[in-house]
Scaffold this active site. Structure first.
Site, PDB file in Angstrom:
ATOM      1  N   LYS A   1       0.975  -1.445  -0.116  1.00 51.25           N
ATOM      2  CA  LYS A   1      -0.321  -0.028  -0.164  1.00 51.25           C
ATOM      3  C   LYS A   1       0.981   1.210   0.198  1.00 51.25           C
ATOM      4  O   LYS A   1       0.428   2.167  -0.635  1.00 51.25           O
ATOM      5  CB  LYS A   1      -0.773  -0.018   1.325  1.00 51.25           C
ATOM      6  CG  LYS A   1      -2.289  -0.786   1.016  1.00 51.25           C
ATOM      7  CD  LYS A   1      -3.140  -0.328  -0.029  1.00 51.25           C
ATOM      8  CE  LYS A   1      -4.264  -1.209  -0.245  1.00 51.25           C
ATOM      9  NZ  LYS A   1      -5.121  -0.610  -1.434  1.00 51.25           N
TER      10      LYS A   1
ATOM     11  N   LYS B   1      -2.619 -10.308 -10.279  1.00 50.24           N
ATOM     12  CA  LYS B   1      -3.636 -10.840  -9.661  1.00 50.24           C
ATOM     13  C   LYS B   1      -4.965  -9.853 -10.164  1.00 50.24           C
ATOM     14  O   LYS B   1      -4.637  -8.660 -10.608  1.00 50.24           O
ATOM     15  CB  LYS B   1      -3.841 -10.557  -8.330  1.00 50.24           C
ATOM     16  CG  LYS B   1      -4.883 -11.000  -7.354  1.00 50.24           C
ATOM     17  CD  LYS B   1      -4.735 -10.584  -5.790  1.00 50.24           C
ATOM     18  CE  LYS B   1      -5.120  -9.173  -5.826  1.00 50.24           C
ATOM     19  NZ  LYS B   1      -5.481  -8.717  -4.605  1.00 50.24           N
TER      20      LYS B   1
ATOM     21  N   LYS C   1      -9.517  -4.365  -9.587  1.00 50.49           N
ATOM     22  CA  LYS C   1     -10.103  -3.236 -10.576  1.00 50.49           C
ATOM     23  C   LYS C   1      -8.997  -2.261 -10.675  1.00 50.49           C
ATOM     24  O   LYS C   1      -8.896  -1.584 -11.746  1.00 50.49           O
ATOM     25  CB  LYS C   1     -11.283  -2.487  -9.750  1.00 50.49           C
ATOM     26  CG  LYS C   1     -12.362  -3.349  -9.841  1.00 50.49           C
ATOM     27  CD  LYS C   1     -13.299  -2.517  -9.453  1.00 50.49           C
ATOM     28  CE  LYS C   1     -14.823  -2.952 -10.101  1.00 50.49           C
ATOM     29  NZ  LYS C   1     -16.166  -2.286  -9.612  1.00 50.49           N
TER      30      LYS C   1
END
Ligand code: AMP
Ligand code: TRP
Length: 328
Positions: free
Chosen positions: A114, A194, A197
């Site tokens: 992140k 993976k 979106k």
């Protein structure tokens, strides 16, 4: 019949769900409803850890709930609700944060990822993301947590926090176990990342047929196979992997794999076959979703009723935790 235990899972309100969400998580949410008491949560507070613009939060919550219900998650069988409607979770999050070593959080691979993705927004909430997730799970005393493989480090973290809390304050919380589907990590259309979106490498469960065809045509197959006359390697081809899951005739994928190896079928032809099978397979979902979307107010009613039930379970656990910690 007595249920086998309690399931909890959550997902951030990312809007329409994609094949990865379904095959990695939602499929199990639906299945587990038969044998377990299930609690499923749209984790809007978790979403805030990555959002600066919250304008779409409500719409994305609604779109996700539509997909969940259309996929077979049933409010008669399960508690389905929005995280922020049960404020007890934030209080438990704080209590758990006191037994969470800082270094454990900064070392988590999911946190590091992140930080790479949002270097300008490394906020305090983001660091506490797994603590909030642990609070979600233990608040409902869940023993079973269906998620995709990417969530495994968070589950392991939750187990550690539960052990720490229980060691300090007595056996109050339940150590949950992870449950994966047989397809815990679905690759995206690019074949290397993976499905998700954020990389726009996904296919939505409710995608229109034309959109499904268009997206499948962009799929990366065996990168070594430049021409139709080259033999392909079906074992590393994502079209092959996904087609196997959605092909109505289980003997067909093996035949195509053979034809791919001896270069008697091309990637384009295979993609066309896969597209038609996927369109057929997803048609019932699209129809159920459209029926549900005709009554938006019912969706919000379901989520409100779910929160009502969730708050009852949550306040009981929170009371026990505060007592165990020794708060006067
Ligand atoms: P997310 O949309 O990332 O919040 O994920 C919601 C749920 O879907 C989590 O349990 C994820 O582990 C699962 N999931 C998301 N993407 C994939 C994927 N490509 N393959 C398998 N599971 C996934
Ligand atoms: N971290 C999960 C995800 O990104 C979402 C989540 C929040 C969750 N709380 C949870 C999953 C509790 C399982 C249990 O998908």
């Amino acid at each position: 019949m007595d249920k086998k235990g309690r399931v909890f899972s959550g997902a951030r309100p990312t809007g329409r769900q994609h094949l990865g969400n379904y095959l990695g998580a939602v499929k199990n949410y639906v299945k587990l409803q038969e044998d377990y008491e299930c609690v499923y949560c749209i984790v809007d507070l978790h979403a805030l850890t990555s959002l600066t613009d919250t304008a779409n939060l409500r719409q994305n919550t609604y779109e996700m709930a539509l997909d969940w219900l259309a996929a077979g998650m049933d409010p008669e069988k399960s508690i389905i609700f929005i995280q922020s409607h049960v404020p007890q979770v934030t209080e438990l999050h704080l209590l758990l944060s006191m037994v969470t070593p800082m270094g454990r959080l900064t070392r988590l691979p999911t946190f590091k990822e992140k930080v790479r993705q949002q270097p300008d927004n490394v906020n305090y909430g983001l660091l506490g993301y797994p603590v909030l997730m642990a609070a979600d799970i233990v608040l409902y005393k869940a023993d079973t947590v269906p998620v995709g493989e990417d969530q495994a480090p968070h589950l392991e973290f939750t187990r550690e926090i539960v052990r720490r809390f229980n060691n300090l304050y007595g056996e109050v919380l339940i150590e949950p176990k992870i449950v994966l589907t047989e397809t815990p990590r679905i690759m995206g259309l690019d074949g290397v990342n993976k499905m998700g979106k954020s990389l726009d490498n996904h296919i939505e469960l409710a995608a229109e047929p034309a959109e499904i065809r268009r997206r499948i045509m962009t799929m990366v197959t065996d990168p070594q196979r430049k021409f139709k006359t080259d033999p392909g390697r079906p074992e590393i081809c994502n079209v092959q992997t996904l087609h196997k899951i959605f092909c109505p005739d289980p003997t067909v994928p093996a035949q195509i794999a053979e034809q791919c190896r001896n270069a008697t079928i091309g990637c384009v032809q295979h993609k066309k076959m896969f597209a038609e099978d996927l369109i057929q397979a997803l048609a019932p979902h699209r129809e159920r979703r459209a029926e549900l979307a005709a009554h938006p107010e019912r969706i919000w009613e379901i989520l409100d009723a779910g929160a009502e039930r969730a708050r009852k379970l949550a306040s009981e656990t929170l009371r026990e935790c505060k007592e165990a910690v020794g708060l006067p």
